[in-house]
Design an enzyme around this catalytic site. Structure first.
Site, PDB file in Angstrom:
ATOM      1  N   ASP A 104       1.054  -1.039  -0.098  1.00  0.00           N
ATOM      2  CA  ASP A 104       0.051  -0.038  -0.018  1.00  0.00           C
ATOM      3  C   ASP A 104       1.022   1.179   0.109  1.00  0.00           C
ATOM      4  OD1 ASP A 104      -1.604   2.047   0.629  1.00  0.00           O
ATOM      5  OD2 ASP A 104      -2.238   1.452   2.435  1.00  0.00           O
ATOM      6  N   LYS A 111       2.812  11.624  -3.596  1.00  0.00           N
ATOM      7  CA  LYS A 111       1.745  10.711  -4.490  1.00  0.00           C
ATOM      8  C   LYS A 111       0.710  11.778  -4.947  1.00  0.00           C
ATOM      9  CE  LYS A 111      -1.563   6.934  -3.719  1.00  0.00           C
ATOM     10  NZ  LYS A 111      -1.925   6.118  -2.575  1.00  0.00           N
ATOM     11  N   GLU A 117      -6.904   0.342  -4.371  1.00  0.00           N
ATOM     12  CA  GLU A 117      -7.116   0.403  -2.800  1.00  0.00           C
ATOM     13  C   GLU A 117      -8.216  -0.437  -2.063  1.00  0.00           C
ATOM     14  OE1 GLU A 117      -5.497   4.289  -1.873  1.00  0.00           O
ATOM     15  OE2 GLU A 117      -3.454   3.596  -2.680  1.00  0.00           O
ATOM     16  N   ASP A 151     -12.524   5.261   1.735  1.00  0.00           N
ATOM     17  CA  ASP A 151     -11.343   5.454   2.152  1.00  0.00           C
ATOM     18  C   ASP A 151     -10.877   6.707   2.220  1.00  0.00           C
ATOM     19  OD1 ASP A 151      -8.589   5.241   2.277  1.00  0.00           O
ATOM     20  OD2 ASP A 151      -8.337   3.586   0.863  1.00  0.00           O
TER      21      ASP A 151
HETATM   22  P1  ADP Z   1      -2.636   7.472   3.043  1.00  0.00           P
HETATM   23  O1  ADP Z   1      -3.439   6.133   2.647  1.00  0.00           O
HETATM   24  O2  ADP Z   1      -2.914   8.457   2.242  1.00  0.00           O
HETATM   25  O3  ADP Z   1      -1.219   7.014   3.068  1.00  0.00           O
HETATM   26  P2  ADP Z   1      -3.412   7.272   5.767  1.00  0.00           P
HETATM   27  O4  ADP Z   1      -4.698   6.007   5.537  1.00  0.00           O
HETATM   28  O5  ADP Z   1      -2.082   6.518   6.319  1.00  0.00           O
HETATM   29  O6  ADP Z   1      -3.336   7.891   4.422  1.00  0.00           O
HETATM   30  O7  ADP Z   1      -4.070   8.201   6.638  1.00  0.00           O
HETATM   31  C1  ADP Z   1      -3.289   9.253   6.761  1.00  0.00           C
HETATM   32  C2  ADP Z   1      -4.035  10.451   7.453  1.00  0.00           C
HETATM   33  O8  ADP Z   1      -4.845  10.034   8.508  1.00  0.00           O
HETATM   34  C3  ADP Z   1      -3.058  11.536   7.785  1.00  0.00           C
HETATM   35  O9  ADP Z   1      -3.738  12.820   7.186  1.00  0.00           O
HETATM   36  C4  ADP Z   1      -3.399  11.566   9.396  1.00  0.00           C
HETATM   37  O10 ADP Z   1      -3.326  12.774   9.552  1.00  0.00           O
HETATM   38  C5  ADP Z   1      -4.719  11.041   9.388  1.00  0.00           C
HETATM   39  N1  ADP Z   1      -4.925  10.460  10.876  1.00  0.00           N
HETATM   40  C6  ADP Z   1      -4.263   9.346  11.369  1.00  0.00           C
HETATM   41  N2  ADP Z   1      -4.888   9.137  12.543  1.00  0.00           N
HETATM   42  C7  ADP Z   1      -5.954  10.113  12.776  1.00  0.00           C
HETATM   43  C8  ADP Z   1      -6.795  10.409  13.892  1.00  0.00           C
HETATM   44  N3  ADP Z   1      -6.599   9.544  14.919  1.00  0.00           N
HETATM   45  N4  ADP Z   1      -7.586  11.368  13.718  1.00  0.00           N
HETATM   46  C9  ADP Z   1      -7.668  11.950  12.407  1.00  0.00           C
HETATM   47  N5  ADP Z   1      -6.717  11.898  11.481  1.00  0.00           N
HETATM   48  C10 ADP Z   1      -5.980  10.769  11.459  1.00  0.00           C
HETATM   49 MG    MG Z   2      -4.153   4.671   2.131  1.00  0.00          MG
END
Ligand code: ADP
Ligand code: MG
Length: 629
Positions: free
Chosen positions: A8, A69, A168, A190
């Site tokens: 991922d 990305k 995804e 998502d």
């Molecule tokens: P990606 O798939 O884009 O890499 P993720 O699914 O890892 O992203 O999500 C990352 C995002 O989730 C970031 O913007 C992060 O700040 C947010 N995030 C992570 N934990 C929390 C939370 N507890 N509350 C709000 N936002 C969160």
């Molecule tokens: Mg993601």
């Protein structure tokens, strides 16, 4: 056969997983973490990837690249606005593409993503004890053709064999549905760091069929952070008439603080943002601090339009699948931003159902990718899983009057192939230019142009007479191939759709080589450091021995001291040959000294820090020898 893994490659965080005994498992990275920040930093000619890069971002804002990305496979004019907000330099590259400039060197977003992939795979290879080469990489379902191609190329630049690019949300559904029996209609929601995807699937009897997909590739957690950044900077500017966003270091600190506050507001109803010494006022010559309290209600107000924006794709996906909210059996939340209470509330509000929390929102996508890798490799534990995915956007060609003639409409199952016959508009037209478009708007100009190519050498014929057969072929990765053929003359032309922003073959090859050279240089650098450290720890041992064996023969002590001094000098010189020689000499001296003074050393000061293990006479101190810190 070495195992294939699922990756991922997230905007914010990346995860890698593999099938173990019929089940997908996340592989922890070298730091022991299950997720790796998708962050790459350049420091001199060294590259840092993951947490280590993320940690130094505020100190090195112009050379720490994150959320790359957002730029992959895009044209400069599409991301210009986002680029302006970035602490690092994003600019226009060749052919309207995007480049990131760090210390005078240009990087394609693909190259930066390749560094993340390389780290994930290297760490996983070390954990699994075998070299990983084959990978399945996920992309947002709503990624267009060039974003998919670019992601695949990132894999190639990292030296990987990309078996498949999968969506995804489809991957998340695979992870969720693996253990489910019976038929269900699920909606995967998502919301990650930079993109938003909604996909509706029907699951049953090992068949995973995507019904529709929709989303917004410009909406994610970072936008929520940005609202807090703007609010903080605005408040500060009101009091100080200085825009903190203009200072890259202050901006990076604001971004980090905003994200932290946002995350805290997912569980607390209020949080305090405190940024001491955020800047220096040149007039009063005093350091400036920033401290503000932000409530959840205020945060929801600042982000209300973003929250509204998630509604539309959900409704679009429902209507494309010809379903109403009550037809959805389960809602699966994926992505870190679904932890925001207001986001959960909105989902619940639209679908009228409490979301299912059985999958880990951070890991589901990688787990599903590993399942897909297993399917491709014929993992027998998986049985007969059939995955039917769809193309997210309509593909067509430009026709007379600047209109788009759709060839394959959105939500058509892939792989898909479609042939249509077109003709000329003028008498004796010698050739046609075929413009390939992706998008839902009726006018060609409003859609994304994926590329264009010419079919030439059409024999003289009246307008409307030639039969130009155009074939669109979307492979299982969602990547398009186009061919055109004039039937009376048999003239043929074909292209692999290469958007001007997509790297061409020679670019990719160059980048592969560069990445390999970098990896080799990294390895050499690491070995050099290790070598130096080994000699330095050996020197420390020698000094210790000298301390402990006070009563030893003066001549022997002098000799060991001389060897230790030479070692110190060699370490300082940074000269490999000198280091090798000093290492050898010191090893010999230390060994004979210890043999002669075994008793003395042991009675000396047994608890004073690192000591050399008692060793037999024929023991040699190997190069990995390090102080037992
Ligand atoms: P990606 O798939 O884009 O890499 P993720 O699914 O890892 O992203 O999500 C990352 C995002 O989730 C970031 O913007 C992060 O700040 C947010 N995030 C992570 N934990 C929390 C939370 N507890 N509350 C709000 N936002 C969160
Ligand atoms: Mg993601």
């Amino acid at each position: 056969m070495p195992k294939a893994v699922g990756i991922d490659l997230g905007t914010t965080n990346s995860v890698i997983a593999v099938m173990e005994g019929g089940k997908p498992e996340v592989i922890v990275n070298a730091e022991g973490a299950r997720t790796t920040p998708s962050v790459v930093a350049y420091k001199g000619d060294e590259r840092l990837v993951g947490q280590i890069a993320r940690r130094q971002a505020a100190l090195n804002p112009q050379a720490t690249l994150f959320e790359v990305k957002r730029f992959i496979g895009r044209r400069w004019d599409e991301i210009r606005e986002e680029a302006a907000r970035s602490p690092f330099k994003v600019k226009e590259g060749p052919g309207g593409s995007v480049r990131i400039e760090v210390a005078g060197k240009d990087y394609a977003p693909e190259q930066v993503s390749a560094e993340v992939l390389r780290k994930l795979v290297n760490d996983a290879s070390a954990k699994l004890g075998e070299k990983i080469k084959d990978v399945v990489i996920t992309v947002p379902a709503y990624f267009d053709n060039s974003q998919r191609e670019a992601t695949k190329q990132a894999g190639e630049i990292a030296g990987l064999n990309v078996l498949r690019v999968i969506n995804e949300p489809t991957a998340a559904a695979l992870a969720y549905g693996l253990e489910r029996k019976g038929n269900e209609t699920v909606l995967v929601f998502d919301l990650g760091g930079g993109t938003f995807d909604v996909t509706i699937l029907e699951l049953g009897d090992g068949v995973f069929e995507v019904k529709s997909t929709s989303g917004d590739t410009h909406l994610g957690g970072a936008d929520f952070d940005q609202r807090i950044v703007d609010w903080l900077a605005g408040e500060f500017q009101r009091d100080h008439t200085f825009d903190l966003r203009k200072d890259p270091q202050a901006l990076q600190r604001l971004i980090e603080a905003a994200e932290k506050a946002k995350i805290e507001l997912s569980s607390a109803s209020e949080t305090t943002i405190s940024l001491p010494f955020i800047t220096f006022d040149p007039e009063t010559r005093t350091p400036q601090h920033l401290e503000r309290t932000l409530s959840r209600a205020k945060f929801e107000e600042l982000t209300s339009d973003l929250l509204r924006r998630v509604r539309e794709p959900v409704q679009q996906a429902l209507s494309d699948a010809k379903l109403s909210p009550s037809d959805i059996n389960e809602v699966i939340l994926v992505g870190g931003s679904t932890r925001i209470p207001a986001v959960k509330r909105i989902v619940q509000d639209i679908i009228g159902k409490t979301p299912n929390e059985s999958v880990n929102p951070d890991e589901a996508v990688a787990l599903g990718a590993a399942v897909q890798a297993g399917i491709i490799q014929g993992d027998s534990a998986l049985g007969d899983i059939v995955l039917v995915d769809v193309t997210p956007l309509t593909l067509g060609v430009e026709v007379k009057g600047g209109m788009i003639a759709p060839m394959i409409t959105r939500n058509t199952p892939v792989p898909a192939k479609k042939t249509e016959v077109y003709t000329t508009a003028e008498n004796n037209q010698p050739g046609v230019e075929i413009v390939v478009l992706q998008g839902e708007r009726p006018m060609a100009a409003d859609n994304k142009s994926l590329g264009r190519f010419k079919l030439e050498g059409i024999p003289p014929m009246r307008a409307g007479q030639p039969q130009i057969e155009v074939t669109f072929d979307i492979d299982a990765n969602g990547i398009l191939h186009v061919t055109a053929k004039e039937k009376t003359s048999g003239k043929e032309a074909s292209i692999r759709i290469e958007n001007t922003t997509t790297l061409d073959k020679t670019d990719v090859e160059k980048m592969v080589q560069e990445a390999e050279q970098n990896a080799a240089a990294d390895k050499a650098r690491k070995e050099k450091v290790e070598k130096r450290n080994a000699l330095d720890s050996l020197r420390i041992q020698a000094v210790q021995q000298l301390d402990e064996a006070q009563n030893a023969d003066q001549g022997a002590k002098d000799k060991l001291k001389a060897a230790a001094d030479a070692a110190e000098e060699a370490v300082r010189s940074d000269d490999d040959a000198k280091i090798d020689a000093a290492q050898k000499a010191l090893e010999e001296e230390l060994r004979s000294f210890m043999t002669a003074n075994q008793g003395a050393a042991q009675t000396g000061a047994p608890d004073s820090g690192p000591t050399v293990n008692t060793r037999k006479d024929d023991d040699v101190i190997d190069a990995d020898f390090k102080p037992a810190d």
